[in-house]
Design an enzyme around this catalytic site. Structure first.
Site, PDB file in Angstrom:
ATOM      1  N   CYS A  74       0.517  32.848  12.207  1.00 36.18           N
ATOM      2  CA  CYS A  74       1.848  33.364  12.596  1.00 36.18           C
ATOM      3  C   CYS A  74       1.718  35.118  12.906  1.00 36.18           C
ATOM      4  O   CYS A  74       2.416  35.674  13.772  1.00 36.18           O
ATOM      5  CB  CYS A  74       2.687  33.369  11.242  1.00 36.18           C
ATOM      6  SG  CYS A  74       2.805  31.662  10.822  1.00 36.18           S
ATOM      7  N   ARG A  81       6.117  25.332  13.864  1.00 35.56           N
ATOM      8  CA  ARG A  81       6.074  26.210  14.988  1.00 35.56           C
ATOM      9  C   ARG A  81       7.130  25.635  16.061  1.00 35.56           C
ATOM     10  O   ARG A  81       6.592  24.773  17.011  1.00 35.56           O
ATOM     11  CB  ARG A  81       4.704  26.471  15.306  1.00 35.56           C
ATOM     12  CG  ARG A  81       3.556  27.161  14.580  1.00 35.56           C
ATOM     13  CD  ARG A  81       2.330  27.371  15.209  1.00 35.56           C
ATOM     14  NE  ARG A  81       1.371  27.575  13.855  1.00 35.56           N
ATOM     15  CZ  ARG A  81       1.387  28.745  12.900  1.00 35.56           C
ATOM     16  NH1 ARG A  81       2.404  29.565  13.278  1.00 35.56           N
ATOM     17  NH2 ARG A  81       0.512  28.655  12.064  1.00 35.56           N
TER      18      ARG A  81
END
Length: 215
Positions: free
Chosen positions: A51, A128
């Protein structure tokens, strides 16, 4: 095999789910982005390596999104304070200042509305997911990635530019289209139109159904 569908998930070319959420830049609603394109993207958790690379990647391309009248908005099921601390950590360790807001979605309302939580991947984290919303609040594209692999940010820059080009010129774009490449002309509606198009010399046609042109 029984196939089930979740009609509660957002749909392409339909209004994007409304939201009203606390972010690192204050409270934000979908209405705040009226008149602009928006890339809304979720990540599994703050202070995680994949991330972190994605947030740095989005920030590095922010000027390109800005030039296309497109805002960035991150989200995870973490607290407001966690987001702030993570931003400071990225600045300290990587020298990158995150300049776009991040939604603190502790109650999972936004993640649920957008179908960002997939029990098969993680019960308490947003996967995601990336959603591109146009200036009228219409959901135009959505892309999901596995938890283990980061997104390629260049593709979202390319996709926004391609959709804006299609909207402005009533055309389609081929695989891996880039600005300056030829675009695809909509198929002819009648046999007469197809014949005229093939003979006109205005387009580059491989066949009656496949014609391109330069903008």
């Amino acid at each position: 095999m029984e196939v089930t569908t979740n009609t509660g998930l957002p749909q392409l070319n339909a209004p994007a789910p409304a939201f009203d959420a606390v972010t690192t830049h204050g409270r934000k609603t979908l209405e705040d982005y009226k008149g602009k394109w928006l890339v809304l993207f979720s990540h599994p958790a703050d202070f995680t390596p994949v991330c972190t690379t994605e947030f740095i990647g989005f920030q590095n391309r922010k000027a390109d999104f800005d030039a296309m009248n497109c805002e960035l908005l991150g989200l995870s099921i973490d607290s407001h304070h966690s987001h702030i601390a993570w931003e400071l950590n990225i600045k300290q360790n990587f020298g990158v200042e995150i300049e776009f807001p991040i939604i603190a979605d502790l109650d999972m309302k936004v993640a649920t509305a957008y179908g960002m939580v997939h029990p098969g991947a993680a019960d308490t984290s947003a996967v995601r997911a990336t959603f591109i919303i146009d200036p009228e609040g219409i959901l135009r594209a959505m892309v999901y990635y596995p938890m283990s692999n980061g997104r390629q940010i260049d593709e979202f820059v390319r996709l926004v530019e391609a959709m804006q080009t299609s909207d402005a010129n009533a055309c389609a774009t081929p695989e891996n289209w880039r600005k300056g490449d030829k675009v695809i002309v909509p198929p002819a509606a009648t046999a007469e139109e197809a014949k005229a198009r093939m003979e006109s010399g205005e387009y580059e046609c491989k066949d009656f159904y496949f014609c391109t042109k330069s903008l």
